[in-house]
Design a protein around this motif. Structure first.
Motif, PDB file in Angstrom:
ATOM      1  N   GLU A  25       8.198   6.871 -14.037  1.00 35.65           N
ATOM      2  CA  GLU A  25       7.310   7.128 -15.168  1.00 35.65           C
ATOM      3  C   GLU A  25       6.451   8.365 -14.948  1.00 35.65           C
ATOM      4  OE1 GLU A  25       7.632   5.647 -17.854  1.00 35.65           O
ATOM      5  OE2 GLU A  25       8.435   3.648 -17.484  1.00 35.65           O
ATOM      6  N   ASP A  26       6.063   8.609 -13.702  1.00 35.12           N
ATOM      7  CA  ASP A  26       5.264   9.783 -13.355  1.00 35.12           C
ATOM      8  C   ASP A  26       5.422  10.014 -11.851  1.00 35.12           C
ATOM      9  OD1 ASP A  26       3.554   7.886 -12.083  1.00 35.12           O
ATOM     10  OD2 ASP A  26       2.442   7.614 -13.958  1.00 35.12           O
ATOM     11  N   MET A  27       4.588  10.874 -11.278  1.00 36.37           N
ATOM     12  CA  MET A  27       4.719  11.230  -9.866  1.00 36.37           C
ATOM     13  C   MET A  27       3.834  10.383  -8.956  1.00 36.37           C
ATOM     14  SD  MET A  27       7.058  13.469  -9.826  1.00 36.37           S
ATOM     15  CE  MET A  27       6.941  13.999  -8.117  1.00 36.37           C
ATOM     16  N   THR A  28       3.304   9.285  -9.499  1.00 33.71           N
ATOM     17  CA  THR A  28       2.343   8.484  -8.730  1.00 33.71           C
ATOM     18  C   THR A  28       2.931   7.999  -7.408  1.00 33.71           C
ATOM     19  OG1 THR A  28       1.215   7.744 -10.738  1.00 33.71           O
ATOM     20  CG2 THR A  28       0.901   6.423  -8.745  1.00 33.71           C
ATOM     21  N   HIS A  29       4.118   7.394  -7.439  1.00 34.89           N
ATOM     22  CA  HIS A  29       4.692   6.842  -6.210  1.00 34.89           C
ATOM     23  C   HIS A  29       4.980   7.935  -5.191  1.00 34.89           C
ATOM     24  CE1 HIS A  29       4.868   2.791  -7.651  1.00 34.89           C
ATOM     25  NE2 HIS A  29       5.682   3.073  -8.649  1.00 34.89           N
ATOM     26  N   PHE A  30       5.575   9.047  -5.641  1.00 28.79           N
ATOM     27  CA  PHE A  30       5.909  10.114  -4.695  1.00 28.79           C
ATOM     28  C   PHE A  30       4.667  10.828  -4.188  1.00 28.79           C
ATOM     29  CE2 PHE A  30       7.495  14.437  -3.623  1.00 28.79           C
ATOM     30  CZ  PHE A  30       8.317  14.058  -2.573  1.00 28.79           C
ATOM     31  N   ASN A  31       3.645  10.939  -5.034  1.00 29.90           N
ATOM     32  CA  ASN A  31       2.416  11.600  -4.594  1.00 29.90           C
ATOM     33  C   ASN A  31       1.701  10.845  -3.483  1.00 29.90           C
ATOM     34  OD1 ASN A  31       2.605  13.873  -6.182  1.00 29.90           O
ATOM     35  ND2 ASN A  31       1.385  13.029  -7.863  1.00 29.90           N
ATOM     36  N   VAL A  80       3.203   9.762  -0.937  1.00 31.44           N
ATOM     37  CA  VAL A  80       3.815  10.366   0.247  1.00 31.44           C
ATOM     38  C   VAL A  80       3.208  11.749   0.491  1.00 31.44           C
ATOM     39  CG1 VAL A  80       5.979  11.078   1.312  1.00 31.44           C
ATOM     40  CG2 VAL A  80       5.953   9.127  -0.258  1.00 31.44           C
ATOM     41  N   VAL A  81       3.170  12.563  -0.558  1.00 30.11           N
ATOM     42  CA  VAL A  81       2.669  13.934  -0.456  1.00 30.11           C
ATOM     43  C   VAL A  81       1.222  13.957   0.027  1.00 30.11           C
ATOM     44  CG1 VAL A  81       2.156  16.041  -1.761  1.00 30.11           C
ATOM     45  CG2 VAL A  81       4.253  14.735  -2.240  1.00 30.11           C
ATOM     46  N   ASN A  82       0.402  13.064  -0.516  1.00 34.86           N
ATOM     47  CA  ASN A  82      -1.040  13.070  -0.225  1.00 34.86           C
ATOM     48  C   ASN A  82      -1.436  12.168   0.931  1.00 34.86           C
ATOM     49  OD1 ASN A  82      -1.440  14.813  -2.453  1.00 34.86           O
ATOM     50  ND2 ASN A  82      -1.525  13.067  -3.856  1.00 34.86           N
ATOM     51  N   ASP A  83      -0.437  11.589   1.614  1.00 37.63           N
ATOM     52  CA  ASP A  83      -0.698  10.714   2.764  1.00 37.63           C
ATOM     53  C   ASP A  83      -1.642   9.573   2.385  1.00 37.63           C
ATOM     54  OD1 ASP A  83      -0.300   9.908   5.401  1.00 37.63           O
ATOM     55  OD2 ASP A  83      -2.090  10.975   6.114  1.00 37.63           O
ATOM     56  N   THR A  84      -1.382   8.984   1.226  1.00 37.78           N
ATOM     57  CA  THR A  84      -2.236   7.917   0.707  1.00 37.78           C
ATOM     58  C   THR A  84      -2.004   6.610   1.458  1.00 37.78           C
ATOM     59  OG1 THR A  84      -2.201   8.907  -1.486  1.00 37.78           O
ATOM     60  CG2 THR A  84      -2.819   6.587  -1.356  1.00 37.78           C
ATOM     61  N   SER A  85      -3.072   5.877   1.675  1.00 38.44           N
ATOM     62  CA  SER A  85      -3.006   4.548   2.291  1.00 38.44           C
ATOM     63  C   SER A  85      -3.453   3.511   1.272  1.00 38.44           C
ATOM     64  CB  SER A  85      -3.907   4.483   3.525  1.00 38.44           C
ATOM     65  OG  SER A  85      -3.881   3.194   4.102  1.00 38.44           O
ATOM     66  N   CYS A 101      -1.107   0.345   4.100  1.00 38.22           N
ATOM     67  CA  CYS A 101       0.279   0.809   4.180  1.00 38.22           C
ATOM     68  C   CYS A 101       0.373   2.309   3.888  1.00 38.22           C
ATOM     69  CB  CYS A 101       1.156   0.048   3.186  1.00 38.22           C
ATOM     70  SG  CYS A 101       1.498  -1.649   3.674  1.00 38.22           S
ATOM     71  N   LYS A 102       1.322   2.961   4.540  1.00 41.35           N
ATOM     72  CA  LYS A 102       1.714   4.327   4.227  1.00 41.35           C
ATOM     73  C   LYS A 102       3.075   4.289   3.537  1.00 41.35           C
ATOM     74  CE  LYS A 102      -1.747   6.601   6.180  1.00 41.35           C
ATOM     75  NZ  LYS A 102      -2.672   7.494   5.440  1.00 41.35           N
ATOM     76  N   PHE A 103       3.369   5.362   2.774  1.00 38.51           N
ATOM     77  CA  PHE A 103       4.544   5.352   1.919  1.00 38.51           C
ATOM     78  C   PHE A 103       5.533   6.438   2.338  1.00 38.51           C
ATOM     79  CE2 PHE A 103       1.027   3.411  -0.140  1.00 38.51           C
ATOM     80  CZ  PHE A 103       1.567   2.320  -0.780  1.00 38.51           C
ATOM     81  N   GLN A 104       6.822   6.098   2.261  1.00 45.08           N
ATOM     82  CA  GLN A 104       7.888   7.032   2.642  1.00 45.08           C
ATOM     83  C   GLN A 104       8.957   7.105   1.548  1.00 45.08           C
ATOM     84  OE1 GLN A 104       8.563   4.998   6.567  1.00 45.08           O
ATOM     85  NE2 GLN A 104       8.272   7.046   7.398  1.00 45.08           N
ATOM     86  N   GLN A 155      13.490   4.887  -8.988  1.00 44.85           N
ATOM     87  CA  GLN A 155      13.153   5.379  -7.650  1.00 44.85           C
ATOM     88  C   GLN A 155      12.895   4.208  -6.715  1.00 44.85           C
ATOM     89  OE1 GLN A 155       9.343   7.529  -7.744  1.00 44.85           O
ATOM     90  NE2 GLN A 155       8.812   6.430  -9.616  1.00 44.85           N
ATOM     91  N   GLU A 156      13.224   4.409  -5.454  1.00 40.24           N
ATOM     92  CA  GLU A 156      12.935   3.406  -4.430  1.00 40.24           C
ATOM     93  C   GLU A 156      11.587   3.726  -3.807  1.00 40.24           C
ATOM     94  OE1 GLU A 156      14.880   1.331  -0.447  1.00 40.24           O
ATOM     95  OE2 GLU A 156      15.456   3.364  -1.012  1.00 40.24           O
ATOM     96  N   VAL A 157      10.744   2.723  -3.720  1.00 37.99           N
ATOM     97  CA  VAL A 157       9.430   2.876  -3.112  1.00 37.99           C
ATOM     98  C   VAL A 157       9.426   2.072  -1.814  1.00 37.99           C
ATOM     99  CG1 VAL A 157       6.949   2.526  -3.388  1.00 37.99           C
ATOM    100  CG2 VAL A 157       8.358   3.132  -5.380  1.00 37.99           C
ATOM    101  N   THR A 158       9.174   2.739  -0.696  1.00 37.74           N
ATOM    102  CA  THR A 158       9.149   2.067   0.598  1.00 37.74           C
ATOM    103  C   THR A 158       7.768   2.232   1.229  1.00 37.74           C
ATOM    104  OG1 THR A 158       9.936   4.026   1.801  1.00 37.74           O
ATOM    105  CG2 THR A 158      11.609   2.504   0.946  1.00 37.74           C
TER     106      THR A 158
END
Length: 292
Positions: free
Chosen positions: A210-216, A218-223, A250-253, A267-270
């Motif tokens: 839907e948007d870049m939230t999940h991938f961001n 990873v990019v922003n090292d969000t916990s 959790c961290k996201f990959q 998209q797969e969210v891990t």
């Protein structure tokens, strides 16, 4: 289907001077591994959850209702063991034959779901010994239980409910137990398993793009804390049958969303636990159980 194996290791001698086909042997060690799995039930599941930690859990009554809540915090390693009797049907008779698996310990939990399905569970097991000389136990089926449907599931990240999850997903808690250490002079059985590495927790799910939230993330090292919750029917008042797991920090990959062909982009969210300090997973189980 069963997935619990038990084996006896045997040493074969290459003895000299006793003939070409002479091959004496002796049993040395014995052990087993496997898993226990099934549908997460609305009652009785706390009994299994207690094997994932060393704490004593007592169900707490929710107000003046018939609802009771259990909290299983994984801040201590597994130290409890169980006896599991497998009753196997012979081909030619209807009399079940017992096989008792002794000193069974569990090293983790996987919770998984599929669309149009229910919440499933699996726990890997380490087996100390086995006996075929025990009496056949009487199986008593639960009097009232149900399952936890996909329709009652939810997952939040950092306190925000995710509304784009589609299809399947899972959460996995792994506690590595030593299963290859045999005590000298102990009839060839294993020493009580201990943890051999840091426990880990993580999982994955499929979501619509839907948007870049999940991938961001990873990019922003969000916990963020992951909270998986499945609810069933109402027990009393505002309390429902519930299985909830929280994995803190959790961290996201997750990989970059890609267009793979015709149809909606998914998209797969891990995610994996990555707390800078000790923040163990917590499992909350709500049912009508007054004891584990």
């Amino acid at each position: 289907a069963e997935s619990r194996a038990f084996q006896y290791a045997r040493y074969f001698s290459q003895a000299l001077g006793v003939g070409r086909w002479s091959r004496p042997s002796i049993t040395t060690t014995k052990s087993g591994t496997g898993s226990v799995s099934g549908e997460v039930p609305t009652t009785g599941f706390g009994y299994w959850l207690q094997f994932l930690h060393g704490n004593t859990v007592v169900p707490v009554q929710d107000g003046a209702t018939t609802s009771f809540t259990q909290t299983h915090t994984l801040d201590t390693p597994p130290d409890k063991s169980a006896t599991i009797q497998v009753q196997t049907p012979p081909v030619s008779t209807s009399t079940l034959l017992p096989q008792d698996l002794l000193g069974v310990m569990f090293g983790g939990l996987t919770l998984s779901w599929d669309a149009a399905g229910v919440l499933m569970w699996e726990m890997p097991a380490v087996i100390n010994n086995m006996s075929t000389a025990e009496t056949l136990a009487t199986y008593v089926a639960p009097t009232a239980w149900s399952m936890l449907s996909f329709a009652g599931g939810s997952l939040s990240i950092g306190g925000v409910a995710q509304t784009d999850i589609t299809g399947s997903g899972s959460i996995n808690i792994a506690q590595a137990l030593r299963d290859d250490a045999f005590a000298l002079g102990s009839s060839g059985t294993m020493k009580k398993p201990t943890e051999t590495a840091k426990p880990t927790a993580g999982g994955s799910f499929t979501a619509d793009f839907e948007d870049m939230t999940h991938f961001n993330r990873v990019v922003n090292d969000t916990s963020g804390d992951i909270i998986l919750k499945f609810e069933g029917q109402t027990i009393s008042g505002a309390f429902k049958y519930t299985m909830q797991v929280t994995i803190p920090a959790c961290k996201f990959q997750s990989p970059r969303p890609q267009v793979g062909g015709p149809g909606p982009v998914t998209q797969e969210v891990t995610f994996e636990n990555s707390a800078p300090t000790t923040q163990p997973p917590v499992m909350v189980y709500r049912s009508t159980d007054t004891v584990l």
